[in-house]
Scaffold this motif. Structure first.
Motif, mmCIF file in Angstrom:
data_model
loop_
_atom_site.group_PDB
_atom_site.id
_atom_site.type_symbol
_atom_site.label_atom_id
_atom_site.label_comp_id
_atom_site.label_asym_id
_atom_site.label_seq_id
_atom_site.Cartn_x
_atom_site.Cartn_y
_atom_site.Cartn_z
ATOM 1 N N GLN A 1 5.514 -12.311 -5.497
ATOM 2 C CA GLN A 1 5.374 -10.962 -4.958
ATOM 3 C C GLN A 1 6.228 -10.791 -3.704
ATOM 4 O O GLN A 1 6.868 -9.761 -3.521
ATOM 5 C CB GLN A 1 3.886 -10.682 -4.678
ATOM 6 C CG GLN A 1 3.515 -9.241 -4.538
ATOM 7 C CD GLN A 1 3.889 -8.417 -5.770
ATOM 8 O OE1 GLN A 1 4.088 -8.963 -6.864
ATOM 9 N NE2 GLN A 1 4.042 -7.119 -5.581
ATOM 10 N N SER B 1 9.721 -10.396 -4.687
ATOM 11 C CA SER B 1 10.026 -9.085 -5.279
ATOM 12 C C SER B 1 10.425 -8.060 -4.208
ATOM 13 O O SER B 1 10.984 -7.023 -4.508
ATOM 14 C CB SER B 1 8.844 -8.577 -6.109
ATOM 15 O OG SER B 1 7.826 -8.092 -5.254
ATOM 16 N N PHE B 2 10.142 -8.379 -2.939
ATOM 17 C CA PHE B 2 10.578 -7.506 -1.836
ATOM 18 C C PHE B 2 11.900 -8.011 -1.236
ATOM 19 O O PHE B 2 12.310 -7.584 -0.172
ATOM 20 C CB PHE B 2 9.509 -7.457 -0.738
ATOM 21 C CG PHE B 2 8.320 -6.607 -1.108
ATOM 22 C CD1 PHE B 2 8.268 -5.264 -0.732
ATOM 23 C CD2 PHE B 2 7.276 -7.127 -1.835
ATOM 24 C CE1 PHE B 2 7.180 -4.471 -1.077
ATOM 25 C CE2 PHE B 2 6.184 -6.352 -2.188
ATOM 26 C CZ PHE B 2 6.132 -5.013 -1.812
ATOM 27 N N ALA C 1 -2.754 -2.965 5.496
ATOM 28 C CA ALA C 1 -1.327 -3.292 5.360
ATOM 29 C C ALA C 1 -1.124 -4.798 5.391
ATOM 30 O O ALA C 1 -1.854 -5.522 6.068
ATOM 31 C CB ALA C 1 -0.543 -2.646 6.495
ATOM 32 N N GLU D 1 6.643 -5.147 5.318
ATOM 33 C CA GLU D 1 5.393 -4.477 5.675
ATOM 34 C C GLU D 1 5.073 -3.500 4.564
ATOM 35 O O GLU D 1 5.894 -2.647 4.222
ATOM 36 C CB GLU D 1 5.526 -3.736 7.006
ATOM 37 C CG GLU D 1 4.204 -3.160 7.448
ATOM 38 C CD GLU D 1 4.240 -2.586 8.858
ATOM 39 O OE1 GLU D 1 5.259 -2.745 9.544
ATOM 40 O OE2 GLU D 1 3.243 -1.954 9.225
ATOM 41 N N THR D 2 3.913 -3.661 3.949
ATOM 42 C CA THR D 2 3.591 -2.809 2.798
ATOM 43 C C THR D 2 2.075 -2.671 2.666
ATOM 44 O O THR D 2 1.315 -3.405 3.297
ATOM 45 C CB THR D 2 4.191 -3.418 1.509
ATOM 46 O OG1 THR D 2 3.961 -2.534 0.425
ATOM 47 C CG2 THR D 2 3.573 -4.770 1.165
ATOM 48 N N ASP D 3 1.686 -1.724 1.844
ATOM 49 C CA ASP D 3 0.269 -1.568 1.556
ATOM 50 C C ASP D 3 -0.234 -2.850 0.876
ATOM 51 O O ASP D 3 0.418 -3.368 -0.035
ATOM 52 C CB ASP D 3 0.103 -0.374 0.606
ATOM 53 C CG ASP D 3 -1.329 0.094 0.560
ATOM 54 O OD1 ASP D 3 -1.580 1.229 1.001
ATOM 55 O OD2 ASP D 3 -2.191 -0.683 0.086
ATOM 56 N N SER E 1 -2.361 -3.318 -1.233
ATOM 57 C CA SER E 1 -2.621 -3.169 -2.673
ATOM 58 C C SER E 1 -1.408 -3.594 -3.511
ATOM 59 O O SER E 1 -1.543 -3.935 -4.688
ATOM 60 C CB SER E 1 -3.034 -1.739 -3.015
ATOM 61 O OG SER E 1 -1.980 -0.867 -2.705
ATOM 62 N N GLU E 2 -0.207 -3.583 -2.911
ATOM 63 C CA GLU E 2 0.996 -4.074 -3.618
ATOM 64 C C GLU E 2 0.838 -5.548 -4.002
ATOM 65 O O GLU E 2 1.565 -6.056 -4.843
ATOM 66 C CB GLU E 2 2.230 -3.953 -2.722
ATOM 67 C CG GLU E 2 2.601 -2.545 -2.335
ATOM 68 C CD GLU E 2 3.449 -1.885 -3.411
ATOM 69 O OE1 GLU E 2 3.894 -2.590 -4.328
ATOM 70 O OE2 GLU E 2 3.637 -0.654 -3.329
ATOM 71 N N PHE E 3 -0.078 -6.227 -3.312
ATOM 72 C CA PHE E 3 -0.270 -7.661 -3.563
ATOM 73 C C PHE E 3 -1.520 -7.937 -4.399
ATOM 74 O O PHE E 3 -1.936 -9.084 -4.527
ATOM 75 C CB PHE E 3 -0.316 -8.435 -2.232
ATOM 76 C CG PHE E 3 1.057 -8.705 -1.687
ATOM 77 C CD1 PHE E 3 1.814 -7.681 -1.136
ATOM 78 C CD2 PHE E 3 1.618 -9.978 -1.762
ATOM 79 C CE1 PHE E 3 3.103 -7.922 -0.662
ATOM 80 C CE2 PHE E 3 2.895 -10.233 -1.296
ATOM 81 C CZ PHE E 3 3.647 -9.198 -0.747
ATOM 82 N N ASP E 4 -2.109 -6.880 -4.971
ATOM 83 C CA ASP E 4 -3.333 -7.061 -5.763
ATOM 84 C C ASP E 4 -3.165 -8.140 -6.840
ATOM 85 O O ASP E 4 -4.027 -8.993 -7.030
ATOM 86 C CB ASP E 4 -3.739 -5.747 -6.454
ATOM 87 C CG ASP E 4 -4.517 -4.845 -5.504
ATOM 88 O OD1 ASP E 4 -4.825 -5.314 -4.383
ATOM 89 O OD2 ASP E 4 -4.786 -3.683 -5.859
#
Ligand SMILES: Cc1cc2nc3c(=O)[nH]c(=O)nc-3n(C[C@H](O)[C@H](O)[C@H](O)COP(=O)(O)OP(=O)(O)OC[C@H]3O[C@@H](n4cnc5c(N)ncnc54)[C@H](O)[C@@H]3O)c2cc1C
Ligand code: SF4
Ligand code: SF4
Length: 417
Positions: free
Chosen positions: A256, A259-260, A276, A289-291, A293-296
């Motif tokens: 993950q 992927s960024f 975050a 830096e991301t929400d 939930s992107e890492f759920d």
């Protein structure tokens, strides 16, 4: 031999010594079904193969014949010698036989303090810099070590070979505690390594007093083992839970992050706060830096069933929610916790928690989320033990039902179970 082939009564484990009598039914605190042998392969199918394992290592610690080891590569419990079908791995697993919310509610009645005390606190200087938030856990452990109250603390460091991978360490000096400061967002399985860590530090299990730091599921295992008088928990004198809504599976976490466009090896620190997720390099520069939930998808799937955000059975819980940046939120819950706080307090800046409502909100949200996902009933007044049959009744035919053993392991079970 699997459970279905045996009707022999299993060796009861829960309730052997503390507070209950010797009758097996009583020891299982009114588990509805008659006990039968439960083998590690039953736990494997119901929890590990079903992708519900949260890597707490309670099963490893609970096994009286040391039959369960840790597969370091796959980060999962694995059979390393003959299983006797004694069922303890099942009984102490918070994803199968252990109704941890019941243990937490029993501990609440036994904790000694009338009400938990909530603080916002921070350390100073190099201790604050080493910590994830206010460096309070590190400062508290260092104060206890220096006061001679503990011989060491089981904490976590990042693996030298696997970026972002956690490893359990027994820190016996301030320097080692500082080196272990900060949060590791993968599990360490430290509860299953207490004996080895003590041996490496040349400490006798019967004489050592340790602090044990872990995610709430690790604390659930440690406190249940302690409450029901099992040896592995004997050296633990103080438990500190790190508040937690989820931990991550290391390889999925790597993917993950990649992927960024970020190299996981360049990540020095991950921080999760206010919904975050941020990643920083060694200079403190933000890489991502991301929400959160992107890492759920990178989270451990078994964490979805965890209602215990604060680690309610611990002497002390530490997090950041409800406090200003740079502070840790501390919940002091037991007399042992209060004694520890009294020793450390002078070296900390502290005041009452700033936003108790925020703390309550996330605790409630996590509770509701988990209850909506877990197939079994959440029941703080229920029996401590959940039998195999009771489990199958509610998990079968759900997306969390037991799965067949990994064919690569079948030969092991044929030989040892
Ligand atoms: C997986 C995970 C999820 C979390 N999620 C939240 C959250 O949603 N909300 C929230 O308020 N707080 C959360 N926390 C807690 C938070 O990140 C801090 O640990 C806490 O605020 C204490 O900060 P501190 O600066 O006082 O601790 P520090 O002084 O940094 O000390 C932390 C101690 O914990 C040990 N440690 C770190 N990671 C682990 C681990 N994985 N297993 C065992 N020991 C470990 C360290 O070695 C160190 O000794 C989480 C922690 C973890 C590990
Ligand atoms: S959740 Fe914990 S106790 Fe259950 S199988 Fe996984 S490591 Fe063992
Ligand atoms: S969310 Fe619960 S189960 Fe998952 S790591 Fe945290 S404490 Fe353990």
């Amino acid at each position: 031999m699997s459970k279905s082939e045996s009707n022999q009564p299993r060796i009861p484990s829960i309730g052997e010594t503390k507070g209950v009598g010797n009758d097996p039914r009583e020891q299982l605190e009114d588990t509805a079904d008659p006990p039968g042998k439960i083998w590690f392969r039953d736990l494997d199918e119901a929890v590990i193969e079903a992708d519900r394992c949260v890597q707490c290592a309670s099963c490893v610690a609970a096994c009286p014949s040391d039959s369960i080891g840790i597969d370091a590569e796959e980060k999962r419990p694995t059979l390393v010698r003959m299983c006797t079908g004694c069922s303890r791995c099942w009984d102490f697993c918070p994803r199968s036989g252990l109704r941890y919310e019941r243990v937490n509610s029993l501990l609440e009645d036994e904790r000694g303090l009338e009400e938990p005390e909530l603080y916002a606190a921070r350390a100073s200087g190099e201790t604050a810099a080493a910590g994830q938030d206010g460096g309070v856990v590190t400062a508290l452990l260092a104060s206890l070590l220096e006061a001679g109250e503990i011989d060491g603390a089981i904490v976590a460091t990042e693996s030298e070979t696997e970026p972002l991978g956690g490893e359990a360490v027994l820190a016996t000096s301030r320097e080692e505690l500082l080196a272990a400061g900060g949060s590791i967002y993968t599990q360490t399985m430290g509860l299953g390594q207490i004996d080895e860590l003590l041996a490496e530090a040349d400490l006798e299990p019967s004489e050592a007093d340790l602090a044990f730091v872990g995610t709430p599921c690790m604390i659930q295992g440690a406190t249940a083992l302690d409450r029901y008088g099992h040896e592995p928990a004997d050296p633990i004198a103080l438990t500190i839970a790190l508040m937690c809504t989820r931990s991550f599976e290391q390889e999925r976490l790597h993917s993950q992050i990649e992927s960024f466009g970020v190299d996981p090896a360049a990540v020095e620190k991950i921080d999760i706060a206010d919904g975050a997720l941020s990643a920083f390099d060694t200079d403190g520069e933000t890489l991502l830096e991301t929400d959160v939930s992107e890492f759920d998808a990178a989270g451990l799937r078994g964490c979805d069933e965890c209602t215990d955000f604060v680690g309610a059975g611990a002497d002390i819980s530490a997090g950041n929610v409800g406090s200003e940046d740079g502070y840790s939120t501390l919940v002091v819950r037991t007399e042992a916790g209060k004694d520890a706080w009294n020793i450390a307090e002078d070296g900390l800046e502290s005041h009452a928690i700033d936003r108790p409502a925020a703390h309550e909100r996330i605790t409630d949200w996590n509770d509701r989320r988990a209850q909506s996902i877990m197939p079994r009933a959440y029941d703080p007044a229920g029996s401590v033990g959940i039998s195999y049959d009771e489990h199958r009744e509610v998990y079968d035919e759900t997306d969390r039902e037991p799965q067949p053993l990994n064919p690569a392991r079948v030969h092991q079970y044929e030989e040892w179970c």
